[in-house]
Design an enzyme around this catalytic site. Structure first.
Site, PDB file in Angstrom:
ATOM      1  N   GLY A 149       1.674   5.965   4.188  1.00  0.00           N
ATOM      2  CA  GLY A 149       0.490   6.438   4.805  1.00  0.00           C
ATOM      3  C   GLY A 149      -0.721   5.656   4.713  1.00  0.00           C
ATOM      4  O   GLY A 149      -1.688   6.140   5.218  1.00  0.00           O
ATOM      5  N   SER A 150      -0.752   4.623   3.876  1.00  0.00           N
ATOM      6  CA  SER A 150      -2.147   3.741   4.055  1.00  0.00           C
ATOM      7  C   SER A 150      -2.337   3.183   5.185  1.00  0.00           C
ATOM      8  O   SER A 150      -3.647   2.425   5.173  1.00  0.00           O
ATOM      9  CB  SER A 150      -1.777   2.739   2.819  1.00  0.00           C
ATOM     10  OG  SER A 150      -0.672   2.109   2.933  1.00  0.00           O
ATOM     11  N   GLY A 151      -1.576   3.136   5.840  1.00  0.00           N
ATOM     12  CA  GLY A 151      -1.753   2.558   7.437  1.00  0.00           C
ATOM     13  C   GLY A 151      -1.198   0.968   7.690  1.00  0.00           C
ATOM     14  O   GLY A 151      -1.695   0.393   8.662  1.00  0.00           O
ATOM     15  N   GLY A 173       0.757  -1.162  -0.015  1.00  0.00           N
ATOM     16  CA  GLY A 173       0.125   0.055   0.054  1.00  0.00           C
ATOM     17  C   GLY A 173       0.950   1.135   0.012  1.00  0.00           C
ATOM     18  O   GLY A 173       2.083   1.188   0.226  1.00  0.00           O
ATOM     19  N   GLU A 205       8.718  -3.781   6.627  1.00  0.00           N
ATOM     20  CA  GLU A 205       9.640  -3.562   5.751  1.00  0.00           C
ATOM     21  C   GLU A 205      11.099  -3.787   6.298  1.00  0.00           C
ATOM     22  O   GLU A 205      11.965  -2.965   6.517  1.00  0.00           O
ATOM     23  CB  GLU A 205       9.685  -1.832   5.345  1.00  0.00           C
ATOM     24  CG  GLU A 205       8.590  -1.583   4.690  1.00  0.00           C
ATOM     25  CD  GLU A 205       8.453  -0.245   4.258  1.00  0.00           C
ATOM     26  OE1 GLU A 205       9.543   0.332   3.942  1.00  0.00           O
ATOM     27  OE2 GLU A 205       7.329   0.541   4.486  1.00  0.00           O
TER      28      GLU A 205
HETATM   29  N1  LIG Z   1       2.147   8.734  15.693  1.00  0.00           N
HETATM   30  C1  LIG Z   1       1.199   9.255  14.730  1.00  0.00           C
HETATM   31  N2  LIG Z   1       0.462  10.271  15.205  1.00  0.00           N
HETATM   32  C2  LIG Z   1      -0.307  10.808  14.342  1.00  0.00           C
HETATM   33  N3  LIG Z   1      -0.612  10.198  12.880  1.00  0.00           N
HETATM   34  C3  LIG Z   1       0.163   9.276  12.619  1.00  0.00           C
HETATM   35  C4  LIG Z   1       1.178   8.821  13.540  1.00  0.00           C
HETATM   36  N4  LIG Z   1       1.902   7.635  12.709  1.00  0.00           N
HETATM   37  C5  LIG Z   1       1.227   7.589  11.735  1.00  0.00           C
HETATM   38  N5  LIG Z   1       0.257   8.529  11.513  1.00  0.00           N
HETATM   39  C6  LIG Z   1      -0.551   8.713  10.206  1.00  0.00           C
HETATM   40  O1  LIG Z   1      -1.309   7.682  10.000  1.00  0.00           O
HETATM   41  C7  LIG Z   1      -1.442   7.353   8.593  1.00  0.00           C
HETATM   42  C8  LIG Z   1      -0.956   5.795   8.691  1.00  0.00           C
HETATM   43  O2  LIG Z   1       0.459   5.900   8.817  1.00  0.00           O
HETATM   44  P1  LIG Z   1       1.245   4.273   8.917  1.00  0.00           P
HETATM   45  O3  LIG Z   1       2.536   4.657   9.572  1.00  0.00           O
HETATM   46  O4  LIG Z   1       0.287   3.446   9.133  1.00  0.00           O
HETATM   47  O5  LIG Z   1       1.302   4.292   7.034  1.00  0.00           O
HETATM   48  P2  LIG Z   1       2.154   3.330   6.381  1.00  0.00           P
HETATM   49  O6  LIG Z   1       1.210   2.527   5.644  1.00  0.00           O
HETATM   50  O7  LIG Z   1       2.867   2.336   7.212  1.00  0.00           O
HETATM   51  O8  LIG Z   1       3.139   4.000   5.413  1.00  0.00           O
HETATM   52  P3  LIG Z   1       4.650   3.710   5.265  1.00  0.00           P
HETATM   53  O9  LIG Z   1       4.667   3.055   3.811  1.00  0.00           O
HETATM   54  O10 LIG Z   1       5.023   5.022   4.769  1.00  0.00           O
HETATM   55  O11 LIG Z   1       5.502   3.286   6.351  1.00  0.00           O
HETATM   56  C9  LIG Z   1      -0.560   8.514   8.121  1.00  0.00           C
HETATM   57  O12 LIG Z   1      -1.463   9.245   7.365  1.00  0.00           O
HETATM   58  C10 LIG Z   1       0.381   9.035   9.113  1.00  0.00           C
HETATM   59  O13 LIG Z   1       0.570  10.301   8.512  1.00  0.00           O
HETATM   60 MG   LIG Z   2       5.049   2.052   7.799  1.00  0.00          MG
END
Ligand SMILES: Nc1ncnc2c1ncn2[C@@H]1O[C@H](COP(=O)(O)OP(=O)(O)OP(=O)(O)O)[C@@H](O)[C@H]1O
Ligand SMILES: [Mg+2]
Ligand SMILES: Nc1ncnc2c1ncn2[C@@H]1O[C@H](COP(=O)(O)OP(=O)(O)OP(=O)(O)O)[C@@H](O)[C@H]1O
Ligand SMILES: [Mg+2]
Lengths: 287, 279
Positions: free
Chosen positions: B43-45, B40, B166
């Protein structure tokens, strides 16, 4: 602005029982305006070399010429600010680079530190954030409340906003999604071609090294193992696997094709586009 | 019937003081012994979900159960024994002052006795090729070395499920292959369940099943073959296609005949040869 390393040596924790030699006898030149990729297995000394390119680390032996400045072992370096402004580094871990309470302040810090007005810094920040594919809403967020890939993009934007002459990138695509990886690598290549920036890229992606670099430096166990043009480097699979590296996917596929064909193609193709064109040309010749 | 080891039902999650939800109504199951890739855009979660499965976040809505335990605070330690996680940034994971202490730390917590512990620490560091660094401080390693040690730390615990966020993003090509193969052996021979969050499409294409997250929602799931048929749709999701699919497309665009868009390089090269060059 050329950068030249001459017989550079560095050890971490030098003079203590924990001393560990990281690089030795490293000599190479990064010619102004070129795109240079540094590849090598884990622990081969790539990040250590990069930190010498803007004098974050100082050599224990040898010297580094950065434009008209020379940083030599055993001599105190003064007024490094100009070097730091002209050579911008994106670190391997973005967390090591981010510190301020908002993304906007974080990105503005670099340019303002080098004398740019706040207004101009904010303008550059907006431009940079667009270049790395982030929406303006992130400007007000804390950089530590972002996902890994979003942090990486902010760290890259921070260096772009300084408008350096030399862009030094330590695995800048680790953590980026596939689309972002492609867009951001293309953006660096455009800056290098159109604005005359020098690019130094450390990468584990043989594909990126093959596609973008004018020159490749292979590090092995703290030393320069080989340097050359991508086509030469990737023609020789054995010398790559000897040091824990590999040929790009395109070259691997080309070799599979050649084993059907019974003889090698005229050249090693560095991108899938180039290989498709070559195969198509060959079919034209054969029919 | 496949045995469920994780069940996620209608899960939503919002970080404090944030407007948007990081996860929105996500539901799926994970089966024993499978290799599940989660992909994803940034920032997809993905990491939010990963941290939830490790008991660092709790759903704002919905339920999660892991190895038969409901995800609630009382069960966190039981759940962490079942599910070992390698974080996206290995620096966030190190607790020991030396590499070997760091790997031993988790075992001590799990009450493994001293003699067995030493052996396990060494064996797992050997699996990732880091025995030359036993006494180095983990924070003072190169990027790829940190990732290797973080993986050793989880392998040593012998959990039923490993979740890699990752975890190989900074390894060199052969190093990545080695580490993935080590985990694959455990997956094939000992029934280890693997959840791998990755941006590496080649790795995802070798999973049993792929889940695609988009803006906090589960966009689609299926076999890698099915997912990578989505083609241009994947670009809009921040993703891309593996090499063989991309090469197929480029060859077709260059006027060569192919019976279909291939997913596998050997099949592609055979097809290319047969339809265009063999007389
Ligand atoms: N500690 C936090 N406080 C507030 N918002 C957060 C926090 N950590 C992540 N987010 C937000 O939540 C959403 C999901 O983040 P997440 O880290 O789960 O993404 P991800 O899919 O792991 O992305 P990536 O591929 O960049 O690692 C994003 O919009 C991010 O900005
Ligand atoms: Mg991540
Ligand atoms: N802060 C430090 N203290 C002590 N030793 C270090 C430190 N940083 C790196 N090293 C050691 O120096 C050597 C070179 O490390 P370096 O980080 O330059 O490697 P690298 O080529 O960037 O590797 P990677 O691809 O894994 O990032 C490694 O053996 C590493 O363990
Ligand atoms: Mg490094």
């Amino acid at each position: 602005m050329d950068i030249k390393l001459r017989e550079v040596e560095y050890s971490y924790a030098a003079g203590t029982p924990f001393e560990r030699q990281a690089i030795m006898d490293v000599t190479f030149t990064i010619p102004s305006g070129q795109y240079v990729a540094i590849i090598g297995h884990t622990g081969s000394g790539k990040s250590t070399v990069l930190q010498h390119l803007n004098a974050l680390l100082r050599p224990l032996k040898g010297e580094i010429e950065i434009g008209s400045r020379t940083i030599a072992a055993g001599r105190k370096g003064k007024k490094l600010k100009d070097v730091r402004r002209r050579v911008g580094i994106v670190f391997q871990f973005p967390e090591h680079q981010l510190f301020d309470e908002t993304v906007e302040k974080d990105i503005c810090f670099g340019p303002m530190n080098f004398g740019v007005s706040e207004e101009e810094a904010k303008k550059r920040t907006r431009e940079a954030i667009g270049l790395v594919g982030l929406p303006e809403e992130v400007l007000g967020k804390s950089p530590f409340d972002l996902s890994g890939g979003q942090m990486r993009r902010v760290a890259i934007a921070g260096v772009l906003a300084m408008k350096p002459d030399v862009l030094v990138l330590d695995e800048p695509t680790a953590g980026l999604d596939p689309r972002g990886r492609q867009d951001i690598m293309n953006m660096f290549a455009t800056l290098q071609k159109k604005n005359g920036l020098t690019c130094v890229l450390v990468t584990h992606s043989m594909e990126d090294a093959a596609r973008y670099a004018d020159k490749i430096i292979i590090m092995h166990k703290g030393q320069v193992y080989r340097t050359g043009a991508p086509r030469d480097i990737f023609s020789d699979a054995d010398s790559l696997t000897n040091v824990g590296l590999d040929i790009p996917e395109t070259v691997r596929f080309q070799r599979m094709f050649e084993s059907h064909l019974g003889h090698p193609l005229d050249k090693v193709c560095l991108t899938p586009e180039e290989l498709a064109a070559e195969v198509s040309r060959l079919r034209g010749e054969m029919t | 019937m496949k045995e469920k080891v994780i069940s996620i039902k209608g899960v939503s999650f919002q970080y404090p003081d944030q407007e948007a939800f990081a996860l929105r109504n996500v539901s799926f199951d994970v089966y024993k012994g499978e290799w599940l890739a989660i992909v994803g855009h940034n920032g997809s979660g993905k990491s939010t979900l990963a941290k939830m499965l490790n008991g660092l976040h709790y759903p704002s809505e919905g339920t999660v159960s892991i190895g038969g335990y409901a995800l609630i605070e009382e069960n966190v330690w039981l759940i962490r024994e079942k599910l070992g996680m390698v974080f996206q940034n290995p620096d966030n994971q190190f607790v020991g002052t030396t590499v070997q202490d760091d790997v031993a730390f988790g075992l001590e917590n799990n009450g493994v006795e001293h003699s067995a512990m030493q052996e396990r620490v060494f064996a797992s560091l050997e699996k990732v090729g880091m025995t030359a660094f036993l006494n180095q401080e983990p924070h003072h390693l190169s990027g790829g070395q940190k990732q290797r040690v973080a993986i050793a730390g989880v392998i040593a615990l012998r959990p039923d499920i490993v979740l890699l966020d990752e975890a190989t993003s900074m390894l060199d090509p052969l190093g990545r292959e080695e580490v993935i193969n080590t985990v694959r052996e455990l997956n094939e021979n000992e029934g280890l369940t693997v959840i791998s969050i990755t941006h590496d499409l080649e790795e995802a294409s070798r999973a049993d099943r792929v889940i695609v997250l988009n803006e906090g929602m589960l966009y689609t799931e299926g076999t890698p073959e099915r997912i990578f048929q989505l083609d241009r749709e994947l670009l809009n999701l921040g993703l891309g296609v593996p090499f063989a699919v991309q090469m197929s497309q480029l060859l077709t665009d260059a006027g060569l005949q192919l019976s279909r868009r291939h997913f596998n390089e050997e099949e592609l090269v055979k097809d290319l040869w047969t339809l265009n060059f063999e007389k």
